[in-house]
Design an enzyme around this catalytic site. Structure first.
Site, PDB file in Angstrom:
ATOM      1  N   ASP A  76      14.309  -1.200   1.772  1.00 54.70           N
ATOM      2  CA  ASP A  76      14.948  -1.467   3.057  1.00 54.70           C
ATOM      3  C   ASP A  76      16.046  -2.513   2.829  1.00 54.70           C
ATOM      4  O   ASP A  76      17.176  -2.167   2.490  1.00 54.70           O
ATOM      5  CB  ASP A  76      13.855  -1.927   4.032  1.00 54.70           C
ATOM      6  N   LYS A 110       0.814  -1.191   0.000  1.00 52.79           N
ATOM      7  CA  LYS A 110       0.000   0.000   0.000  1.00 52.79           C
ATOM      8  C   LYS A 110       0.863   1.263   0.000  1.00 52.79           C
ATOM      9  O   LYS A 110       0.424   2.336  -0.410  1.00 52.79           O
ATOM     10  CB  LYS A 110      -0.871   0.035   1.272  1.00 52.79           C
ATOM     11  N   GLU A 145       8.114   2.471  -5.796  1.00 54.44           N
ATOM     12  CA  GLU A 145       8.125   1.931  -4.427  1.00 54.44           C
ATOM     13  C   GLU A 145       8.192   3.063  -3.418  1.00 54.44           C
ATOM     14  O   GLU A 145       8.782   4.111  -3.693  1.00 54.44           O
ATOM     15  CB  GLU A 145       9.380   1.061  -4.231  1.00 54.44           C
ATOM     16  N   ASP A 146       7.633   2.826  -2.245  1.00 50.87           N
ATOM     17  CA  ASP A 146       7.776   3.797  -1.171  1.00 50.87           C
ATOM     18  C   ASP A 146       9.174   3.730  -0.567  1.00 50.87           C
ATOM     19  O   ASP A 146       9.875   4.717  -0.485  1.00 50.87           O
ATOM     20  CB  ASP A 146       6.713   3.567  -0.090  1.00 50.87           C
ATOM     21  N   ILE A 147       9.585   2.520  -0.179  1.00 50.88           N
ATOM     22  CA  ILE A 147      10.837   2.408   0.561  1.00 50.88           C
ATOM     23  C   ILE A 147      11.587   1.137   0.163  1.00 50.88           C
ATOM     24  O   ILE A 147      10.970   0.100  -0.068  1.00 50.88           O
ATOM     25  CB  ILE A 147      10.553   2.426   2.084  1.00 50.88           C
ATOM     26  N   LYS A 157      17.016   2.786   2.638  1.00 51.10           N
ATOM     27  CA  LYS A 157      17.915   2.642   3.799  1.00 51.10           C
ATOM     28  C   LYS A 157      19.133   1.872   3.300  1.00 51.10           C
ATOM     29  O   LYS A 157      19.149   0.646   3.327  1.00 51.10           O
ATOM     30  CB  LYS A 157      17.238   1.830   4.903  1.00 51.10           C
ATOM     31  N   GLY A 211      15.891  -4.461   0.342  1.00 46.85           N
ATOM     32  CA  GLY A 211      15.930  -4.556  -1.125  1.00 46.85           C
ATOM     33  C   GLY A 211      15.306  -5.841  -1.649  1.00 46.85           C
ATOM     34  O   GLY A 211      15.147  -6.016  -2.849  1.00 46.85           O
TER      35      GLY A 211
HETATM   36  P1  5GP Z   1      12.469  -4.632   1.848  1.00 48.27           P
HETATM   37  O1  5GP Z   1      13.183  -5.007   3.123  1.00 48.27           O
HETATM   38  O2  5GP Z   1      12.018  -5.845   1.122  1.00 48.27           O
HETATM   39  O3  5GP Z   1      13.303  -3.705   1.003  1.00 48.27           O
HETATM   40  O4  5GP Z   1      11.183  -3.828   2.267  1.00 48.27           O
HETATM   41  C1  5GP Z   1      10.037  -4.505   2.662  1.00 48.27           C
HETATM   42  C2  5GP Z   1       8.943  -3.607   3.125  1.00 48.27           C
HETATM   43  O5  5GP Z   1       9.181  -3.306   4.495  1.00 48.27           O
HETATM   44  C3  5GP Z   1       8.775  -2.238   2.497  1.00 48.27           C
HETATM   45  O6  5GP Z   1       8.100  -2.253   1.259  1.00 48.27           O
HETATM   46  C4  5GP Z   1       7.929  -1.563   3.560  1.00 48.27           C
HETATM   47  O7  5GP Z   1       6.584  -1.956   3.421  1.00 48.27           O
HETATM   48  C5  5GP Z   1       8.476  -2.152   4.841  1.00 48.27           C
HETATM   49  N1  5GP Z   1       9.384  -1.217   5.520  1.00 48.27           N
HETATM   50  C6  5GP Z   1      10.719  -1.291   5.610  1.00 48.27           C
HETATM   51  N2  5GP Z   1      11.206  -0.269   6.332  1.00 48.27           N
HETATM   52  C7  5GP Z   1      10.143   0.462   6.703  1.00 48.27           C
HETATM   53  C8  5GP Z   1       9.979   1.670   7.481  1.00 48.27           C
HETATM   54  O8  5GP Z   1      10.924   2.307   7.968  1.00 48.27           O
HETATM   55  N3  5GP Z   1       8.697   2.117   7.667  1.00 48.27           N
HETATM   56  C9  5GP Z   1       7.614   1.466   7.146  1.00 48.27           C
HETATM   57  N4  5GP Z   1       6.423   1.991   7.398  1.00 48.27           N
HETATM   58  N5  5GP Z   1       7.730   0.339   6.395  1.00 48.27           N
HETATM   59  C10 5GP Z   1       8.970  -0.143   6.189  1.00 48.27           C
END
Ligand code: 5GP
Length: 179
Positions: free
Chosen positions: A100, A40, A96-98, A128, A102
């Site tokens: 983290d 979302k 994408e929003d974020i 990040k 990856g």
């Molecule tokens: P990934 O670790 O696969 O890059 O990110 C997985 C998901 O973790 C992101 O799409 C997001 O939904 C959630 N996420 C990671 N870090 C944060 C954060 O600092 N705040 C929020 N609200 N969601 C996060």
């Protein structure tokens, strides 16, 4: 009551979104693009970004969720909602929003690349970088941020705080954040 600490102000976000949109519009040079928003969290970013773009664009969404803590390092991602249209032969920009670890974006790129898009690029509002576990290319990036839990501008804290106009920091274990 804990109010999120402002990390990126509303004005800074809006300025950066306009800059990214100008860069993206320039790069695609009028070619039609399918924007794929990852639900979302990306809904607000995608809404703002898409309104500043100048090329013909269609908007699609996918919803994904990472498997629980124990298995996230495997990169396993569950597709909760898939695209409604084929992307074969289309220029695709994943929004994408974020980013983290990856892992989510990496998985999505692997999946979408099997569908023969004309091109496949990525745009993320925040990243990040120190948390990266896989090398995933972000073609258009809003901001690099430290390893903190961020909320607002689409990002939630237990489904709350998504509608904040800025990006703030909360303690992820704080159950009263935003109250
Ligand atoms: P990934 O670790 O696969 O890059 O990110 C997985 C998901 O973790 C992101 O799409 C997001 O939904 C959630 N996420 C990671 N870090 C944060 C954060 O600092 N705040 C929020 N609200 N969601 C996060």
């Amino acid at each position: 009551m804990t109010t999120p600490r402002i990390l990126i102000s509303e004005a800074d976000i809006q300025r950066r979104v306009r800059e990214l949109a100008a860069e993206i519009s320039n790069d695609y040079a009028g070619e039609p693009v399918t924007l794929v928003g990852v639900l979302k969290g990306a809904f607000i970013f995608l809404a703002d970004l898409s309104r500043h773009l100048t090329m013909p664009r269609s908007i699609e969404f996918m919803a994904v969720s990472s498997y629980g803590m124990g298995t996230t390092s495997s990169g396993a991602v569950r597709v909760l909602m898939d695209l409604r249209r084929s992307i074969e032969g289309r220029h695709v920009l994943v929004v994408e929003d974020i980013v983290d670890t990856g892992l989510t974006l990496h998985y999505l790129l692997e999946l979408l690349s099997t569908r023969d898009p004309a091109s496949l690029k990525t745009c993320a509002l925040v990243r990040k970088k120190e948390r990266h576990e896989v090398d995933v290319k972000v073609d258009y990036l809003g901001f690099d941020i430290p390893n903190v839990w961020v909320v607002g501008y689409g990002l939630d804290h237990a489904e709350d705080l998504r509608a904040l106009p800025y990006i703030g920091v909360v303690d992820p274990d704080d159950e009263t954040a935003g109250e």
